[in-house]
Every structure is written in structure tokens, then in C-alpha cells.
Write a protein that holds these residues in place. Structure first.
Motif, short mmCIF file in Angstrom:
data_model
loop_
_atom_site.label_atom_id
_atom_site.label_comp_id
_atom_site.label_asym_id
_atom_site.label_seq_id
_atom_site.Cartn_x
_atom_site.Cartn_y
_atom_site.Cartn_z
N LEU A 33 -14.43 -37.65 24.81
CA LEU A 33 -13.49 -38.87 25.00
C LEU A 33 -13.00 -40.40 24.60
O LEU A 33 -14.20 -40.90 25.26
N LEU A 34 -12.91 -41.20 23.57
CA LEU A 34 -13.11 -41.93 23.29
C LEU A 34 -12.25 -42.52 22.68
O LEU A 34 -11.23 -42.09 22.36
N LEU A 35 -12.15 -44.15 23.21
CA LEU A 35 -10.86 -45.14 22.91
C LEU A 35 -11.94 -46.21 21.55
O LEU A 35 -12.81 -46.27 21.49
N GLY A 36 -10.53 -46.35 20.75
CA GLY A 36 -11.07 -47.16 19.64
C GLY A 36 -10.65 -47.97 19.09
O GLY A 36 -9.24 -47.83 19.51
N VAL A 37 -11.22 -48.98 18.70
CA VAL A 37 -10.35 -50.30 18.31
C VAL A 37 -10.90 -51.23 17.03
O VAL A 37 -11.29 -50.66 16.92
N GLY A 38 -10.07 -50.97 16.31
CA GLY A 38 -10.42 -51.62 14.46
C GLY A 38 -9.10 -52.51 13.93
O GLY A 38 -8.90 -53.08 14.21
N GLN A 39 -9.41 -51.98 12.67
CA GLN A 39 -8.85 -53.16 11.88
C GLN A 39 -8.24 -51.64 10.85
O GLN A 39 -8.67 -50.97 10.22
N LEU B 242 -21.33 -43.97 21.80
CA LEU B 242 -20.48 -44.87 21.53
C LEU B 242 -20.33 -44.42 19.81
O LEU B 242 -21.32 -43.12 19.56
N GLY B 243 -20.03 -44.63 18.94
CA GLY B 243 -19.61 -44.48 17.87
C GLY B 243 -18.67 -44.55 16.69
O GLY B 243 -18.39 -46.78 17.48
N ALA B 244 -18.72 -45.06 15.84
CA ALA B 244 -17.78 -45.52 14.75
C ALA B 244 -17.40 -44.99 13.83
O ALA B 244 -17.86 -43.81 13.83
N GLU B 245 -16.04 -45.17 13.56
CA GLU B 245 -15.17 -44.25 12.51
C GLU B 245 -14.39 -44.93 11.15
O GLU B 245 -14.03 -45.77 11.16
N TYR B 246 -14.51 -44.32 10.15
CA TYR B 246 -14.10 -45.15 8.69
C TYR B 246 -13.48 -43.81 7.97
O TYR B 246 -13.82 -42.58 8.13
N SER B 247 -11.38 -44.27 7.53
CA SER B 247 -11.38 -43.22 6.79
C SER B 247 -10.40 -43.37 5.97
O SER B 247 -9.92 -45.34 6.21
N PHE B 248 -9.98 -43.64 4.80
CA PHE B 248 -9.39 -43.89 3.88
C PHE B 248 -8.20 -42.62 3.24
O PHE B 248 -8.80 -41.42 3.31
N GLN C 183 -8.59 -47.68 6.83
CA GLN C 183 -8.74 -48.20 8.54
C GLN C 183 -10.48 -47.68 9.50
O GLN C 183 -11.42 -47.29 8.51
N TRP C 184 -10.81 -48.58 10.22
CA TRP C 184 -11.92 -48.22 10.84
C TRP C 184 -12.47 -48.73 11.90
O TRP C 184 -10.87 -49.79 12.37
N THR C 185 -12.93 -47.86 13.17
CA THR C 185 -12.68 -48.51 14.62
C THR C 185 -13.93 -48.45 14.83
O THR C 185 -14.26 -47.68 14.64
N ALA C 186 -14.16 -49.29 15.92
CA ALA C 186 -15.49 -48.85 17.00
C ALA C 186 -15.12 -48.06 17.70
O ALA C 186 -13.89 -48.39 18.28
N LEU C 187 -15.70 -47.62 18.39
CA LEU C 187 -15.30 -46.30 19.81
C LEU C 187 -16.07 -46.04 20.73
O LEU C 187 -17.64 -46.21 20.72
N LEU C 188 -15.90 -46.24 22.08
CA LEU C 188 -16.65 -46.23 23.15
C LEU C 188 -15.69 -45.20 24.10
O LEU C 188 -14.54 -44.88 23.81
N GLY C 189 -16.72 -43.58 24.74
CA GLY C 189 -16.06 -42.99 26.06
C GLY C 189 -16.99 -42.26 26.70
O GLY C 189 -18.26 -42.82 26.51
N VAL C 190 -16.89 -41.00 27.16
CA VAL C 190 -17.72 -40.39 27.65
C VAL C 190 -17.86 -39.06 27.09
O VAL C 190 -16.71 -38.60 26.35
N ALA C 191 -18.25 -38.22 27.05
CA ALA C 191 -18.69 -37.18 27.20
C ALA C 191 -19.12 -36.46 28.20
O ALA C 191 -19.68 -36.98 29.32
N LEU C 192 -18.12 -34.94 28.47
CA LEU C 192 -18.16 -34.49 29.81
C LEU C 192 -18.90 -32.99 29.07
O LEU C 192 -18.57 -31.98 27.53
N ASP C 193 -19.54 -32.25 30.15
CA ASP C 193 -19.23 -30.60 29.65
C ASP C 193 -18.93 -29.63 30.97
O ASP C 193 -19.39 -29.85 32.23
#
Length: 311
Positions: free
Chosen positions: A63-69, A261-267, A281-291
Motif C-alpha cells: 500500500l503506497l501513497l504518492g505525491v508528485g506532478q 519506497l518508490g517512484a512512478e512515471y507514466s506518459f 506524471q511522476w510521483t514519489a511513493l511511500l508505504g508499507v508491505a504486508l504478508d
């Protein structure tokens, strides 16, 4: 009156004898098994603990939350580019392998909202959209910590754009359903203290059907039925729709928590007759991973083999 009291007294004595027999039987059974009645009750409340006898398959959820442009050109609303903030919520789920084979189900959900502005006059273009993807992922390679998954992916997506400063065309909605190509490379570092996992994934639409109004077509015509305006679906593929998603995610397992931690770019570049839609758009991602895993056989999760992060 006396007969009534005698009958009640007799029933009370019978009840007391029955209770005494039940307690005597329970005590005798507990003594025979080497357990007290209190211990029996505690064991029943606690349940039979789960004991791991082999590999436990888990469902891996990130689960990740992202902020970008984001930058958008929607010629239905404006020929000018709009750029600004973008907020995103992303969920990625890998289900356990099917019959312990190379196939497993992968699911991805994405919600985003943005407020890009026209730098020339400061007008705002509000956007909100979402995407849901489901894939049958095939484990093509597993070698020394490297895992490669490929999949055909079914994707349903939609996005609405709103420009309140316009006089006529105020809003625009785009939607599509299609088949995508998806691939992911994941590498787990051979570090026992902190087995960091690095992954890169990409998604590319192959073929689909999409909806957006033609140039000059009013949404009022769709709602009111005027001008005999049916909802038009357009075939989308490489000739009129180009899209690429790229995502990088780093999993850091620290004690009972895995931080992602992550980053995403799409066009996206889409042309429909005289209309042009383009968005990057691009976003910086932050969240947690669960098993997550399930227990079968009527077993209790209160087990020394199971460590919960909440404990």
C-alpha cells in the motif's frame, strides 16, 4: 400449601444431586486426563494452536501513497498545457501461487487526483481518475534471488477533467477497457539481517476500446438524446493510443515492519480524430508491505509459530 412446598423442596434436592453428579463426573474426567477444570476451560477458549509443518503461502500486499506532478493537455477543454500537483493511492497484491505452480493472480488498484494550472492565466484544471488491473502472472524466471514475472493484464480505467473557468465545455470524461502487457523484475539482496528487495515493473496497453466525445460534441446531447448522439466507442491501439507506466519500488524490512519506497512515471498520448489528449506524471511513493495468510483446519492464530506485528 404444604404439598406445594414439599414438591418444590423435592425438586431442589433432585437438582442439587444432578449438579453434584455433573461436577463429580467433570472432576473425575479432568483428573483422569491430568488437567483441572479451569485448565480445560482455558484450553477451549484459546483454541488449538497452529503449528507450522511446512511453507506457509502468503498474500503480499503493498500500500503506497504518492505525491508528485502532472502535466495535461486535453484539447476538448483547452489547447493549453496545465501543470501542477498530483496525489496518488496505489495498491498492489500478489496472491499465492496456484497449485504451487508458476502462475499466480496479480491485482493492482490506483486512485489519483490533481490540480494542474495554466501558467499563462492561472486557471485550474481539476482531475480525478482511477485504474483497476487484474493479471494472471507467470513466473518466467527464478534464479539466485531474481524473479521475473510477465502477464497479460486486463485494465479498466477512467478519468474526469473539470475546468470551471470555461463557458461551454466545462468537463470531460475519458474511460477505457483493454488488454495490457505487464512485466516485473524483482531482486532480493542476499543479506540475512536485512533482505532488501528491489523491483522494477512496466505496463503498456496493447488493444482496447475507449470513450471520449468527438470534437464539438456536447455531453448534453448524450444525456438528453438530442441530435441522435449515441455514445461512441473507439478502438485504441498503437496507431492512436500510446501509454507507458514505469515503477520502481524498494522494500526495507525492519523488525516486524516492511517499509516501501518508490517512484512512478507514466506518459499517455492519445489522438481521436481531431482531439488530442496528452498527460505525463511522476510521483514519489511511500508505504508499507504486508504478508497475509490464512489458517485452515479450525486452528487458532495464537501460536508460537506466528509473530504478529501488533504484539
Amino acid at each position: 400449601m404444604k404439598s406445594g412446598r414439599w414438591t418444590m423442596l423435592k425438586m431442589t434436592r433432585i437438582t442439587a444431586k444432578l449438579i453434584s453428579l455433573v461436577l463429580l463426573y467433570g472432576s473425575t474426567a479432568c483428573l483422569a486426563s491430568g488437567q483441572s477444570l479451569g485448565k480445560k476451560i482455558v484450553n477451549w477458549i484459546s483454541g488449538t494452536p497452529y503449528e507450522a509443518t511446512g511453507t506457509i503461502p502468503t498474500t503480499h500486499t503493498t500500500l503506497l501513497l504518492g505525491v508528485g506532478q502532472v502535466g495535461t493537455i486535453d484539447s476538448y477543454l483547452s489547447e493549453s498545457a496545465h501543470t501542477g500537483l498530483l496525489f496518488q493511492f496505489l495498491s498492489m497484491v500478489d496472491y499465492p501461487p496456484i497449485h504451487e505452480g508458476p502462475w499466480h493472480i496479480y491485482m493492482e488498484s490506483n486512485l489519483q487526483a490533481g490540480m494542474p494550472k495554466n501558467k499563462a492565466n492561472g486557471s485550474v484544471l481539476y482531475l480525478i481518475g482511477g485504474r483497476y488491473s487484474l493479471a494472471g502472472a507467470y513466473r518466467a524466471l527464478r534464479w539466485k534471488g531474481v524473479a521475473v514475472d510477465v502477464a497479460p493484464m486486463a485494465t479498466l480505467q477512467a478519468q474526469g477533467n473539470l475546468k470551471t473557468s470555461n463557458v461551454n465545455n466545462v468537463g470531460n470524461v475519458k474511460a477505457g477497457l483493454g488488454l495490457d502487457a505487464w512485466a516485473r523484475v524483482r531482486y532480493r539482496l542476499p543479506i540475512e539481517a536485512m533482505p532488501i528487495a528491489i523491483q522494477y515493473s512496466m505496463r503498456m496497453p496493447m488493444v482496447g476500446i475507449g470513450f471520449q466525445p468527438d470534437y464539438g460534441q456536447s455531453y448534453y446531447d448524450y444525456v438528453s438524446g438530442e441530435n441522435n448522439a449515441p455514445i461512441k466507442l473507439h478502438l485504441t491501439s498503437f496507431h492512436n493510443h500510446w501509454h507507458l507506466d514505469q515503477r520502481f519500488v524498494l522494500d526495507l524490512p525492519i523488525r516486524n515492519l516492511t517499509i516501501s519506497l518508490g517512484a512512478e512515471y507514466s506518459f499517455t498520448d492519445e489522438k481521436n480524430r481531431s482531439l488530442h489528449f496528452q498527460q505525463g506524471q511522476w510521483t514519489a511513493l511511500l508505504g508499507v508491505a504486508l504478508d497475509l495468510f490464512t489458517l485452515s483446519g479450525n486452528k487458532s492464530a495464537r501460536s508460537s509459530n506466528i509473530k504478529r506485528s501488533i504484539d
